[in-house]
Design a protein around this motif. Structure first.
Motif, PDB file in Angstrom:
ATOM      1  N   SER A 109       0.834  -1.205   0.000  1.00 60.12           N
ATOM      2  CA  SER A 109       0.000   0.000   0.000  1.00 60.12           C
ATOM      3  C   SER A 109       0.868   1.254   0.000  1.00 60.12           C
ATOM      4  O   SER A 109       1.888   1.314   0.677  1.00 60.12           O
ATOM      5  CB  SER A 109      -0.905   0.011   1.228  1.00 60.12           C
ATOM      6  OG  SER A 109      -1.767  -1.111   1.213  1.00 60.12           O
ATOM      7  N   ASP A 110       0.421   2.260  -0.741  1.00 58.07           N
ATOM      8  CA  ASP A 110       1.186   3.502  -0.776  1.00 58.07           C
ATOM      9  C   ASP A 110       0.629   4.551   0.180  1.00 58.07           C
ATOM     10  O   ASP A 110       1.212   5.627   0.338  1.00 58.07           O
ATOM     11  CB  ASP A 110       1.263   4.062  -2.196  1.00 58.07           C
ATOM     12  CG  ASP A 110      -0.092   4.247  -2.843  1.00 58.07           C
ATOM     13  OD1 ASP A 110      -1.055   3.585  -2.415  1.00 58.07           O
ATOM     14  OD2 ASP A 110      -0.196   5.043  -3.795  1.00 58.07           O
ATOM     15  N   ARG A 142       4.221   6.430   4.940  1.00 57.20           N
ATOM     16  CA  ARG A 142       2.938   6.174   4.253  1.00 57.20           C
ATOM     17  C   ARG A 142       1.744   6.300   5.181  1.00 57.20           C
ATOM     18  O   ARG A 142       0.601   6.286   4.727  1.00 57.20           O
ATOM     19  CB  ARG A 142       2.943   4.754   3.668  1.00 57.20           C
ATOM     20  CG  ARG A 142       4.128   4.447   2.782  1.00 57.20           C
ATOM     21  CD  ARG A 142       4.069   3.008   2.315  1.00 57.20           C
ATOM     22  NE  ARG A 142       5.387   2.493   2.029  1.00 57.20           N
ATOM     23  CZ  ARG A 142       5.645   1.231   1.701  1.00 57.20           C
ATOM     24  NH1 ARG A 142       4.646   0.369   1.628  1.00 57.20           N
ATOM     25  NH2 ARG A 142       6.871   0.836   1.456  1.00 57.20           N
ATOM     26  N   ALA A 161      -4.631   8.000  -3.764  1.00 60.43           N
ATOM     27  CA  ALA A 161      -3.457   7.135  -3.777  1.00 60.43           C
ATOM     28  C   ALA A 161      -3.696   5.957  -4.716  1.00 60.43           C
ATOM     29  O   ALA A 161      -4.840   5.603  -5.027  1.00 60.43           O
ATOM     30  CB  ALA A 161      -3.155   6.641  -2.365  1.00 60.43           C
TER      31      ALA A 161
END
Length: 235
Positions: A109-110, A142, A161
């Motif tokens: 995940s960003d 993040r 995102a």
């Protein structure tokens, strides 16, 4: 219109909101509430914020009873709430069967949307899990940290995102448009927290406060508690 003042962890906001009209029909009272990180809500009570009823984690409410801020005899279990994962509605679900899967999902995940990591039940747990998975430093940049889970989930819903994910109480995920519950945390990383309700020792409306507790915890609302994300409780 007379109002009943409530201080509550964000986990109970959806349930309280869903029963507000029923409560008004029964009592004639509106509910005026503050919902947020449990630690912040407890401190508001300690500093004198008016409250008739308080809904927080069982441990914290018991502590407030010891501090003579909650009437101990009025404390009742509302139900257990799991800390869970969320994705934007329409995004692929995060399939997390074990700690390794969770680690992979978080690393992929960003943007990771979470509530206050120092004052909220879920946020504190997320911070501990990141340490447990040995990725706290790697994902620190993040993290998108917000005052409470409801705000974190609204921000997740609006996120641009590439592959965001969220982690907070399941009740806060269920009650937020634009995000979807993507499953509980896996064994070894899970958390289920009992939330309880009690009457403040400074309550102005004792009868109505007890009426709201009875409504929130009674057998007649078992299905509503389940729909809003509580997984057990009296009834």
């Amino acid at each position: 219109m007379t109002t009943l003042n409530i201080l509550s962890g964000g986990a109970a906001q959806g349930l309280v909101g869903s029963l507000s009209q029923t409560f008004k029909a029964q009592s004639g009272f509106d509910i005026m509430g503050e919902f947020g990180a449990v630690g912040i809500m407890a401190d508001k009570l300690r500093k004198g914020t008016p409250a008739d009823i308080v809904i927080l984690t069982a441990t914290l409410l018991a502590k407030l009873a010891e501090e003579k801020l909650i009437v101990a005899a009025t404390i009742s279990d509302v139900g257990l709430v799991e800390t869970a994962l969320a994705v934007r509605t329409g995004d692929p679900q995060a399939t997390v069967r074990d700690a390794a899967d969770l680690r992979e999902a978080l690393l992929a995940s960003d943007a990771i949307f979470v509530p206050d990591t120092k004052a909220s039940t879920a946020g504190i747990h997320v911070a501990n899990v990141l340490q447990q998975l040995s990725i706290a430093d790697e994902v620190a940049a993040r993290l998108r940290i917000f005052p409470n889970g409801a705000t974190a989930m609204r921000e997740l819903a609006a996120s641009e995102a590439r592959r965001p994910i969220g982690c907070t109480q399941s009740t806060e995920i269920i009650s937020t448009n634009g995000v979807t519950l993507s499953g509980s945390l896996p064994p070894g990383c899970e958390l289920a927290t009992m939330y309880t309700a009690g009457i403040s020792t400074a309550a102005a409306h004792l009868q109505q406060a007890q009426g709201l507790i009875d409504l929130l915890t009674g057998a007649g609302q078992l299905e509503q508690r389940k729909r809003t994300g509580f997984i057990s409780g009296r009834g």
